[in-house]
Design an enzyme around this catalytic site. Structure first.
Site, PDB file in Angstrom:
ATOM      1  N   LYS A  77       0.860  -1.190   0.000  1.00  0.00           N
ATOM      2  CA  LYS A  77       0.000   0.000   0.000  1.00  0.00           C
ATOM      3  C   LYS A  77       0.885   1.224   0.000  1.00  0.00           C
ATOM      4  O   LYS A  77       1.806   1.331   0.796  1.00  0.00           O
ATOM      5  CB  LYS A  77      -0.908   0.016   1.245  1.00  0.00           C
ATOM      6  N   LYS A 101       4.284   2.389   8.809  1.00  0.00           N
ATOM      7  CA  LYS A 101       3.031   3.103   9.084  1.00  0.00           C
ATOM      8  C   LYS A 101       1.850   2.139   9.167  1.00  0.00           C
ATOM      9  O   LYS A 101       1.049   2.196  10.114  1.00  0.00           O
ATOM     10  CB  LYS A 101       2.790   4.154   8.003  1.00  0.00           C
ATOM     11  N   LYS A 113       5.483   2.052  -2.681  1.00  0.00           N
ATOM     12  CA  LYS A 113       5.449   3.450  -3.127  1.00  0.00           C
ATOM     13  C   LYS A 113       5.844   3.488  -4.596  1.00  0.00           C
ATOM     14  O   LYS A 113       6.556   2.609  -5.093  1.00  0.00           O
ATOM     15  CB  LYS A 113       6.412   4.325  -2.317  1.00  0.00           C
ATOM     16  N   THR A 197      -5.975  12.464   5.958  1.00  0.00           N
ATOM     17  CA  THR A 197      -4.620  12.595   6.503  1.00  0.00           C
ATOM     18  C   THR A 197      -4.539  13.775   7.454  1.00  0.00           C
ATOM     19  O   THR A 197      -3.994  13.671   8.563  1.00  0.00           O
ATOM     20  CB  THR A 197      -3.585  12.737   5.378  1.00  0.00           C
ATOM     21  N   ASN A 228      -3.950  19.369   1.061  1.00  0.00           N
ATOM     22  CA  ASN A 228      -5.023  18.672   1.772  1.00  0.00           C
ATOM     23  C   ASN A 228      -4.688  18.419   3.235  1.00  0.00           C
ATOM     24  O   ASN A 228      -5.554  18.520   4.109  1.00  0.00           O
ATOM     25  CB  ASN A 228      -5.321  17.328   1.093  1.00  0.00           C
ATOM     26  N   SER A 356      -7.930   4.928   3.179  1.00  0.00           N
ATOM     27  CA  SER A 356      -7.676   4.149   1.968  1.00  0.00           C
ATOM     28  C   SER A 356      -8.021   2.679   2.201  1.00  0.00           C
ATOM     29  O   SER A 356      -8.581   2.006   1.328  1.00  0.00           O
ATOM     30  CB  SER A 356      -6.206   4.266   1.543  1.00  0.00           C
TER      31      SER A 356
END
Length: 424
Positions: A77, A101, A113, A197, A228, A356
């Site tokens: 992810k 994380k 990533k 976030t 954001n 997510s």
């Protein structure tokens, strides 16, 4: 341990920062430390060439990446970044931080990533779409709803995710919404995702401030980055009575000791596409941001912003890492010595990946939740994770960052240990 030969390891590189963080947690892992080299090596790194026909008929080539750092706890992810400075070293580090994380907040994911070295603002919409679709086809061999699920990051958004989802779906002959998250709502996206976030930064920050005895009402808050993440965190802190005294982005640094009006600044940004020129605050030099009198700092831009020199200048009591890897290890030490509490990125900004996860679950079930349900579920996961990390820090007499890494690494390495090494 052999040094990795495919990425530079300067003392300030993101990957080196990550490796130093792993070195610091090793002494706390007991018997699991036998497996710790697992975390020092990405499982898979893909570099792709992306030929693109430009609007003028010329052909240009761009370099793209997708790194899967660790998949012991589930599919990869992590976001996809479009930025001129993207390189393998950065993407490796970002994928590793995603591993930590997801484990720190106990999501059933590994870390991944991706990115393309490109200035997305220099491309037309047509060029951007063709770039995205070709990149998706190149990395399509390793992504998928049960393999690796990309999401937006710097320079990408819901529209880019829709192109990725459509390209992947066309290549597989059926609509597969769960291949990415951060999609538009009408294409299987989740309510609450865009602000998640920033909301997570606020939720974890409020919890730590309460436990540390830091008063949030009237607190002076400085925010670096007004996308954001920074804008939502600032808005929520302002709602509970904090004063947003300084805001910095790539266009300007704003200061108003009485507090910047968040609604007015957001409206100005929508109209002008920047915070520069906002009449409700004074514009100051960019380096003056770090010497602004503040109680809470929210770095919500790119990595590597809090250097040793800047750490010596900060007046805050609490740092909430909205960005990934914003603090160098030596700056971490200085801040800790000065009694500054740092809520580490791997927990602080995990609200985005948490929602997510909710989006992925909803896509798989084809059943969608209300925004109130999303926020309530996210708040509980984030608060529970922060409390667990806080208690681990007290138990081990260590920083919150080290505690978060202990929690995460124990979960990852236990999974690695119990799965064993194939073929044994």
């Amino acid at each position: 341990m052999e040094k990795l030969s495919y990425a530079s390891e300067s003392s300030t590189s993101p990957w080196t920062t990550y490796l130093r963080q792993i070195d610091r947690v090793a002494p706390y892992l007991g018997d699991l430390s036998r497996w710790i080299d697992t975390l020092r090596h990405p499982k898979r790194a893909l570099i792709v060439d992306i030929p693109l026909q430009m609007d003028d008929g010329s052909i240009r080539h761009f370099e793209g990446y997708r790194v899967q750092h660790n998949l012991s706890r589930g599919p990869g992810k992590g976001g996809i970044r479009y930025h001129p400075d993207v390189d393998l070293n950065e993407v490796m580090a970002l994928s590793a931080w995603m591993t930590i994380k997801c484990a720190a907040v106990n999501l059933p994911y590994g870390g991944a990533k991706g990115g393309i070295r490109v200035d997305p603002f220099a491309l037309s919409d047509g060029e951007l779409e063709r770039l995205t679709r070709r990149y998706t086809s190149e990395i399509g061999i390793i992504i998928g709803p049960q393999k690796d699920i990309p999401a937006p990051d710097v320079g990408t958004n819901g529209k880019v995710m829709a192109w990725i989802m459509d390209t992947y779906s066309m290549n597989h002959g059926t609509t597969i919404t769960g291949v990415v998250t951060g999609k538009p709502i009408h294409l299987g996206g989740s309510l609450g995702r865009e602000k998640a976030t920033g909301r997570g930064v606020f939720v974890t920050g409020r919890e730590v401030a309460r436990r540390a005895g830091i008063e949030t009402e009237g607190a002076r808050v400085a925010v670096q980055g007004f996308g954001n993440v920074g804008s939502e965190a600032a808005r929520l802190f302002a709602e509970i009575g904090a004063r947003i005294v300084a805001i910095q982005d790539h266009t300007a640094t704003l200061f108003n000791d009485q507090g910047i009006d968040m609604a007015a600044l957001s409206e100005w940004q929508i109209q002008h596409k920047q915070i520069a020129g906002f009449p409700g605050a004074q514009e100051i030099d960019s380096e003056a941001f770090w010497t602004t009198p503040m109680d809470i700092l929210i770095p919500a831009a790119l990595e590597g912003q809090i250097t040793l020199e800047r750490a010596k200048l900060l007046s805050c009591k609490l740092v909430l890492e909205g960005a990934n890897g914003p603090t160098f290890p030596e700056a971490d030490d200085i801040l800790s010595e000065r009694g500054v509490i740092i809520v580490p990125d791997v927990v602080c900004n995990a609200g985005g990946v948490t929602v997510s996860y909710f989006e992925w679950v909803q896509d798989m079930a084809s059943f969608f939740w209300s925004e109130e349900e999303i926020n309530a579920r996210m708040d509980k996961i984030m608060t529970d994770a922060m409390v667990h990390v806080w208690e681990k820090a007290r138990d081990k007499s260590c920083s919150l960052r080290t505690a978060a890494y202990i929690v995460a690494c124990e979960r990852i390495l236990m999974a690695r240990k119990d799965r064993g090494i194939y073929p044994g």
